[in-house]
Write an enzyme that holds these catalytic residues in place. Structure first.
Site, PDB file in Angstrom:
ATOM      1  N   ASP A 191     -55.077  -5.373  33.918  1.00 10.31           N
ATOM      2  CA  ASP A 191     -55.201  -4.470  32.782  1.00 10.31           C
ATOM      3  C   ASP A 191     -55.299  -3.011  33.221  1.00 10.31           C
ATOM      4  O   ASP A 191     -56.371  -2.549  33.653  1.00 10.31           O
ATOM      5  CB  ASP A 191     -56.458  -4.873  31.986  1.00 10.31           C
TER       6      ASP A 191
ATOM      7  N   ASP B 108     -50.650   0.691  29.112  1.00 12.29           N
ATOM      8  CA  ASP B 108     -51.712  -0.311  29.114  1.00 12.29           C
ATOM      9  C   ASP B 108     -51.147  -1.725  29.182  1.00 12.29           C
ATOM     10  O   ASP B 108     -50.776  -2.307  28.157  1.00 12.29           O
ATOM     11  CB  ASP B 108     -52.574  -0.148  27.852  1.00 12.29           C
TER      12      ASP B 108
HETATM   13  C1  LIG Z   1     -63.853   0.339  21.515  1.00  9.92           C
HETATM   14  C2  LIG Z   1     -63.994   0.689  22.988  1.00  9.92           C
HETATM   15  C3  LIG Z   1     -63.199   1.943  23.393  1.00  9.92           C
HETATM   16  C4  LIG Z   1     -61.743   1.694  23.088  1.00  9.92           C
HETATM   17  C5  LIG Z   1     -63.381   2.233  24.889  1.00  9.92           C
HETATM   18  N1  LIG Z   1     -62.946   1.075  25.685  1.00  9.92           N
HETATM   19  C6  LIG Z   1     -61.811   1.185  26.394  1.00  9.92           C
HETATM   20  O1  LIG Z   1     -61.069   2.153  26.366  1.00  9.92           O
HETATM   21  C7  LIG Z   1     -61.438  -0.031  27.254  1.00  9.92           C
HETATM   22  C8  LIG Z   1     -61.875   0.212  28.674  1.00  9.92           C
HETATM   23  N2  LIG Z   1     -59.974  -0.196  27.203  1.00  9.92           N
HETATM   24  C9  LIG Z   1     -59.397  -0.622  26.042  1.00  9.92           C
HETATM   25  O2  LIG Z   1     -60.044  -0.928  25.076  1.00  9.92           O
HETATM   26  C10 LIG Z   1     -57.864  -0.696  25.971  1.00  9.92           C
HETATM   27  C11 LIG Z   1     -57.341   0.718  25.896  1.00  9.92           C
HETATM   28  C12 LIG Z   1     -57.851   1.446  24.687  1.00  9.92           C
HETATM   29  S1  LIG Z   1     -57.331   3.124  24.690  1.00  9.92           S
HETATM   30  C13 LIG Z   1     -58.654   3.973  23.909  1.00  9.92           C
HETATM   31  N3  LIG Z   1     -57.227  -1.324  27.112  1.00  9.92           N
HETATM   32  C14 LIG Z   1     -57.789  -2.475  27.627  1.00  9.92           C
HETATM   33  C15 LIG Z   1     -57.632  -3.661  26.703  1.00  9.92           C
HETATM   34  N4  LIG Z   1     -56.243  -3.908  26.339  1.00  9.92           N
HETATM   35  C16 LIG Z   1     -58.203  -4.853  27.448  1.00  9.92           C
HETATM   36  C17 LIG Z   1     -58.120  -6.135  26.708  1.00  9.92           C
HETATM   37  C18 LIG Z   1     -57.292  -7.155  27.189  1.00  9.92           C
HETATM   38  C19 LIG Z   1     -57.218  -8.392  26.523  1.00  9.92           C
HETATM   39  C20 LIG Z   1     -57.988  -8.604  25.378  1.00  9.92           C
HETATM   40  C21 LIG Z   1     -58.825  -7.580  24.884  1.00  9.92           C
HETATM   41  C22 LIG Z   1     -58.889  -6.354  25.565  1.00  9.92           C
HETATM   42  C23 LIG Z   1     -64.864   2.510  25.158  1.00  9.92           C
HETATM   43  O3  LIG Z   1     -65.487   1.683  25.885  1.00  9.92           O
HETATM   44  O4  LIG Z   1     -65.303   3.546  24.688  1.00  9.92           O
END
Ligand SMILES: CC[C@H](C)[C@H](NC(=O)[C@H](C)NC(=O)[C@@H](CCSC)NC[C@@H](N)Cc1ccccc1)C(=O)O
Length: 329
Positions: A32, A219
């Protein structure tokens, strides 16, 4: 050194899973680029959560060392989450080993992960500025192996309904043709993030300047392409019968509709195009289809996930801090 490992698609190409060995135990993880935590299903989960998954059991690893007192907790844009404890162990991918990799053991996670039984955890390939380990965040597998790689890069060659490849340490000329179109990335938010100053609707459409389309991230862990609302509305305005269906969680259209092509700028020099067929994501039954282009729900960042990436050869250059796309071989 270099390493290659398969990336096998789940149904609908919703995610891609790769084999990883941790402390001698084989798991399949979702690589990821949109996060920076390496976490696994562990034997400290209730069996109701881990049923169907391979779980990592630290007591069976001869090389596991606990990081006592350390914890992690992560939340993802789709609302899923996970938390747990931390240790260090030997992690091997495609024959390349990090002897002392931080491994995060899930002891609590959200339903979406529980139901996805082919997935035994995530391997973050983002930047460790967003690693969630407390009291001291830890480096990703890629950051740990980078100094020993022939080239400080990894590439993603995901396929539609077929096994693809992640390669570490080399840009394999057999996997792409023509130029690699690079754009600088800004890693300060922890993502492979770049500007996307325009979009294109229709295979011969004009590129439309777009001030709300930047930043964008590459991503591999997101299934779809999640776009600014103005953009996704403009696209489906060109699709007869398209509508936003809250119950289906996004834009749907009659499967008989013809879909225009769509392209997004990758930095200021290149537009990555998709055909209408590439945009079609899945049939929901009853002649209703769900699109691969959906809204980013006002998250302020466009997320270029597998619906785009699987049609290109993608280069993540950790040395030069740049991201590039090329046509597949
Ligand atoms: C709601 C959370 C926000 C989005 C933010 N978190 C993130 O940006 C995290 C690291 N990345 C993600 O939530 C996203 C990118 C969001 S861009 C803002 N990528 C990872 C996601 N696809 C992983 C996944 C794979 C399979 C099933 C579910 C999830 C935070 O912690 O603030």
């Amino acid at each position: 050194e270099t390493a290659q490992v398969t990336a096998s698609p789940e149904q609908n190409d919703s995610e891609y899973l790769s084999p990883v060995t941790i402390g001698g135990q084989a798991l399949t993880l979702d690589f990821d680029t949109g996060s920076a935590d390496l976490w696994v299903f562990s034997n400290s989960l209730p069996s109701s959560d881990s049923a169907g998954h391979v779980t990592f059991d630290p007591s069976k690893s001869p090389t596991f060392t606990p990081y006592s007192g350390a914890t992690w907790q992560i939340a993802y844009g789709d609302g899923s989450s996970a938390t747990g404890s931390v240790g260090f162990d030997s992690v091997t991918i495609g024959g390349v080993t990090v002897a002392h990799q931080a491994v995060e053991l899930a002891d609590n996670l959200s339903g979406a992960f529980v139901q996805d039984t082919q997935n035994d955890g995530l391997l973050g390939l983002g930047f460790s500025t967003i690693n969630t380990i407390q009291p001291q965040r830890q480096k990703t597998f890629f950051e740990n192996i980078m100094p020993s790689l022939a080239l400080p890069v990894f590439t993603a060659n995901l396929q539609a309904d077929a096994s693809g490849t992640y390669t570490f340490g080399a840009i394999d000329t057999a996997q792409y043709s023509g130029p690699i179109h690079y754009t600088p990335i800004d890693s300060s938010a922890g993502f492979w993030q770049f500007t996307s100053p325009s979009y294109t609707i229709g295979s011969n459409g004009a590129s439309v300047p777009c001030t709300t389309c930047s930043p964008a991230i590459a991503d591999t862990g997101t299934s779809l392409v999640l776009l600014d609302d103005d953009v996704v509305s403009a696209y489906y305005a060109q699709v007869n019968g398209a509508s936003q269906d809250q119950s289906q969680g996004g834009w749907v259209f009659p499967c008989s509709a013809s879909l225009p092509g769509f392209g997004v700028a990758i930095g200021s020099g290149y537009t990555a195009m998709l055909t209408g067929q590439d945009v079609m994501y899945e049939s929901l039954g009853g002649g209703v289809c769900y699109g691969g282009l959906q809204s980013n729900a006002g998250q302020g960042v466009q997320i270029f996930g597998d619906v785009l990436l699987r049609h290109y050869f993608a280069v993540f250059d950790g040395g030069a801090k740049r991201f590039g796309l090329a046509k597949k071989a």
